[in-house]
Motif scaffolding. Sequence first.
Motif, PDB file in Angstrom:
ATOM      1  N   LYS A  50       0.854  -1.186   0.000  1.00 41.49           N
ATOM      2  CA  LYS A  50       0.000   0.000   0.000  1.00 41.49           C
ATOM      3  C   LYS A  50       0.890   1.235   0.000  1.00 41.49           C
ATOM      4  CE  LYS A  50      -4.252   1.725   1.846  1.00 41.49           C
ATOM      5  NZ  LYS A  50      -5.373   1.404   2.730  1.00 41.49           N
ATOM      6  N   VAL A  51       0.485   2.246  -0.749  1.00 42.75           N
ATOM      7  CA  VAL A  51       1.319   3.433  -0.904  1.00 42.75           C
ATOM      8  C   VAL A  51       0.432   4.626  -1.262  1.00 42.75           C
ATOM      9  CG1 VAL A  51       1.780   2.989  -3.350  1.00 42.75           C
ATOM     10  CG2 VAL A  51       3.442   4.242  -2.008  1.00 42.75           C
ATOM     11  N   SER A  52       0.871   5.817  -0.905  1.00 44.48           N
ATOM     12  CA  SER A  52       0.127   7.013  -1.296  1.00 44.48           C
ATOM     13  C   SER A  52       0.347   7.244  -2.793  1.00 44.48           C
ATOM     14  CB  SER A  52       0.606   8.236  -0.509  1.00 44.48           C
ATOM     15  OG  SER A  52       1.895   8.621  -0.943  1.00 44.48           O
ATOM     16  N   PRO A  53      -0.591   7.894  -3.445  1.00 45.68           N
ATOM     17  CA  PRO A  53      -0.414   8.172  -4.875  1.00 45.68           C
ATOM     18  C   PRO A  53       0.851   8.970  -5.181  1.00 45.68           C
ATOM     19  CG  PRO A  53      -2.688   8.566  -4.233  1.00 45.68           C
ATOM     20  CD  PRO A  53      -1.911   8.319  -2.966  1.00 45.68           C
ATOM     21  N   GLU A  54       1.194   9.929  -4.328  1.00 43.03           N
ATOM     22  CA  GLU A  54       2.372  10.758  -4.555  1.00 43.03           C
ATOM     23  C   GLU A  54       3.665   9.938  -4.435  1.00 43.03           C
ATOM     24  OE1 GLU A  54      -1.111  12.847  -3.172  1.00 43.03           O
ATOM     25  OE2 GLU A  54       0.099  11.428  -2.040  1.00 43.03           O
ATOM     26  N   GLU A  55       3.715   9.105  -3.412  1.00 37.70           N
ATOM     27  CA  GLU A  55       4.895   8.269  -3.201  1.00 37.70           C
ATOM     28  C   GLU A  55       5.037   7.253  -4.332  1.00 37.70           C
ATOM     29  OE1 GLU A  55       8.297   7.059  -0.878  1.00 37.70           O
ATOM     30  OE2 GLU A  55       7.088   8.869  -0.978  1.00 37.70           O
ATOM     31  N   ARG A  56       3.921   6.684  -4.740  1.00 39.96           N
ATOM     32  CA  ARG A  56       3.954   5.708  -5.829  1.00 39.96           C
ATOM     33  C   ARG A  56       4.498   6.343  -7.101  1.00 39.96           C
ATOM     34  NH1 ARG A  56      -1.273   2.393  -7.983  1.00 39.96           N
ATOM     35  NH2 ARG A  56      -1.626   4.213  -9.284  1.00 39.96           N
ATOM     36  N   LYS A  57       4.040   7.526  -7.407  1.00 43.89           N
ATOM     37  CA  LYS A  57       4.514   8.222  -8.610  1.00 43.89           C
ATOM     38  C   LYS A  57       6.016   8.472  -8.525  1.00 43.89           C
ATOM     39  CE  LYS A  57       3.380  12.385 -11.356  1.00 43.89           C
ATOM     40  NZ  LYS A  57       4.586  12.392 -12.090  1.00 43.89           N
TER      41      LYS A  57
ATOM     42  N   VAL B  86      12.314  -1.515  -9.954  1.00 47.46           N
ATOM     43  CA  VAL B  86      12.058  -2.017  -8.605  1.00 47.46           C
ATOM     44  C   VAL B  86      10.601  -1.797  -8.188  1.00 47.46           C
ATOM     45  CG1 VAL B  86      12.681  -1.777  -6.158  1.00 47.46           C
ATOM     46  CG2 VAL B  86      14.446  -1.605  -7.922  1.00 47.46           C
ATOM     47  N   PHE B  87      10.058  -0.631  -8.533  1.00 50.68           N
ATOM     48  CA  PHE B  87       8.697  -0.247  -8.158  1.00 50.68           C
ATOM     49  C   PHE B  87       7.850  -0.169  -9.418  1.00 50.68           C
ATOM     50  CE2 PHE B  87      11.681   1.804  -5.195  1.00 50.68           C
ATOM     51  CZ  PHE B  87      11.259   1.242  -3.997  1.00 50.68           C
ATOM     52  N   LEU B  88       6.801  -0.967  -9.496  1.00 48.91           N
ATOM     53  CA  LEU B  88       5.997  -0.965 -10.707  1.00 48.91           C
ATOM     54  C   LEU B  88       4.515  -1.061 -10.414  1.00 48.91           C
ATOM     55  CD1 LEU B  88       6.047  -4.501 -12.064  1.00 48.91           C
ATOM     56  CD2 LEU B  88       7.976  -3.786 -10.688  1.00 48.91           C
ATOM     57  N   VAL B  89       3.736  -0.645 -11.395  1.00 45.12           N
ATOM     58  CA  VAL B  89       2.287  -0.690 -11.305  1.00 45.12           C
ATOM     59  C   VAL B  89       1.760  -1.379 -12.551  1.00 45.12           C
ATOM     60  CG1 VAL B  89       0.167   0.661 -11.124  1.00 45.12           C
ATOM     61  CG2 VAL B  89       2.251   1.465  -9.996  1.00 45.12           C
ATOM     62  N   THR B  90       1.035  -2.460 -12.349  1.00 50.90           N
ATOM     63  CA  THR B  90       0.389  -3.147 -13.468  1.00 50.90           C
ATOM     64  C   THR B  90      -0.995  -2.536 -13.661  1.00 50.90           C
ATOM     65  OG1 THR B  90      -0.553  -4.824 -12.012  1.00 50.90           O
ATOM     66  CG2 THR B  90       1.620  -5.307 -12.998  1.00 50.90           C
ATOM     67  N   PRO B  91      -1.640  -2.788 -14.797  1.00 49.27           N
ATOM     68  CA  PRO B  91      -2.984  -2.233 -15.005  1.00 49.27           C
ATOM     69  C   PRO B  91      -3.961  -2.565 -13.866  1.00 49.27           C
ATOM     70  CG  PRO B  91      -2.130  -3.073 -17.066  1.00 49.27           C
ATOM     71  CD  PRO B  91      -1.137  -3.471 -15.997  1.00 49.27           C
ATOM     72  N   HIS B  92      -3.809  -3.732 -13.268  1.00 46.00           N
ATOM     73  CA  HIS B  92      -4.700  -4.124 -12.169  1.00 46.00           C
ATOM     74  C   HIS B  92      -4.642  -3.134 -11.011  1.00 46.00           C
ATOM     75  CE1 HIS B  92      -6.873  -6.739  -9.385  1.00 46.00           C
ATOM     76  NE2 HIS B  92      -5.920  -6.469  -8.501  1.00 46.00           N
ATOM     77  N   TYR B  93      -3.471  -2.553 -10.743  1.00 43.85           N
ATOM     78  CA  TYR B  93      -3.295  -1.670  -9.586  1.00 43.85           C
ATOM     79  C   TYR B  93      -3.375  -0.187  -9.921  1.00 43.85           C
ATOM     80  CZ  TYR B  93      -2.029  -5.853  -7.084  1.00 43.85           C
ATOM     81  OH  TYR B  93      -2.075  -7.095  -6.509  1.00 43.85           O
TER      82      TYR B  93
ATOM     83  N   MET C  12       1.219  -0.747  -5.113  1.00 44.54           N
ATOM     84  CA  MET C  12       2.190  -0.940  -6.180  1.00 44.54           C
ATOM     85  C   MET C  12       2.904  -2.260  -5.913  1.00 44.54           C
ATOM     86  SD  MET C  12       5.307   1.644  -5.274  1.00 44.54           S
ATOM     87  CE  MET C  12       6.026   1.641  -3.645  1.00 44.54           C
ATOM     88  N   LEU C  13       3.626  -2.719  -6.912  1.00 45.06           N
ATOM     89  CA  LEU C  13       4.417  -3.937  -6.784  1.00 45.06           C
ATOM     90  C   LEU C  13       5.865  -3.551  -6.535  1.00 45.06           C
ATOM     91  CD1 LEU C  13       2.875  -5.907  -9.763  1.00 45.06           C
ATOM     92  CD2 LEU C  13       2.321  -6.121  -7.346  1.00 45.06           C
ATOM     93  N   VAL C  14       6.529  -4.322  -5.672  1.00 41.82           N
ATOM     94  CA  VAL C  14       7.900  -4.011  -5.290  1.00 41.82           C
ATOM     95  C   VAL C  14       8.750  -5.269  -5.401  1.00 41.82           C
ATOM     96  CG1 VAL C  14       9.384  -3.172  -3.433  1.00 41.82           C
ATOM     97  CG2 VAL C  14       7.063  -2.259  -3.671  1.00 41.82           C
ATOM     98  N   ARG C  15       9.901  -5.120  -6.053  1.00 38.30           N
ATOM     99  CA  ARG C  15      10.901  -6.199  -6.078  1.00 38.30           C
ATOM    100  C   ARG C  15      11.725  -6.047  -4.802  1.00 38.30           C
ATOM    101  NH1 ARG C  15      10.460  -8.476 -10.924  1.00 38.30           N
ATOM    102  NH2 ARG C  15       9.808  -7.168 -12.654  1.00 38.30           N
ATOM    103  N   THR C  16      11.265  -6.666  -3.744  1.00 41.56           N
ATOM    104  CA  THR C  16      11.840  -6.437  -2.429  1.00 41.56           C
ATOM    105  C   THR C  16      13.299  -6.863  -2.316  1.00 41.56           C
ATOM    106  OG1 THR C  16      10.880  -8.527  -1.678  1.00 41.56           O
ATOM    107  CG2 THR C  16       9.637  -6.513  -1.246  1.00 41.56           C
ATOM    108  N   ALA C  17      13.728  -7.833  -3.099  1.00 43.69           N
ATOM    109  CA  ALA C  17      15.126  -8.279  -3.038  1.00 43.69           C
ATOM    110  C   ALA C  17      16.085  -7.179  -3.469  1.00 43.69           C
ATOM    111  CB  ALA C  17      15.321  -9.515  -3.902  1.00 43.69           C
TER     112      ALA C  17
END
Length: 113
Positions: A42-49, A58-65, A71-76
């Motif tokens: 979970k993330v704020s819209p501003e932080e996600r952008k 590392v940080f991505l958004v698919t159409p679903h989100y 957002m999706l995060v490659r945590t490694a």
Amino acid sequence: MRDIALELPEVEESVSWGTPSLKVRGRLFLRRHEDPELTVVKVSPEERKALTEARPEVFLVTPHYENHRYMLVRTAELAEEELRELVAEAWRLSAPQRLVKAFDGDGDGGADA
């Protein structure tokens, strides 16, 4: 991320969309994605952008989100301090305001400002 999240107040383990998730008072803030390299955060819209523009690998958004506060995060790819920051902020976005204030040490004896 699980261990970091479980250090926060009132975090409970659950299952969402068939994968392990973490919630605070029933509100989802982290979930393992079906792709084991990704975590839904979970993330704020501003932080996600800001994050997706700065580090789209590392940080991505698919159409679903796109229309959700996740957002999706490659945590490694993240250092522990970055993970802690990300998890704490996701928790703050889901936790009730009084719980956040108490955790942050801003409690005022229960009166709302």
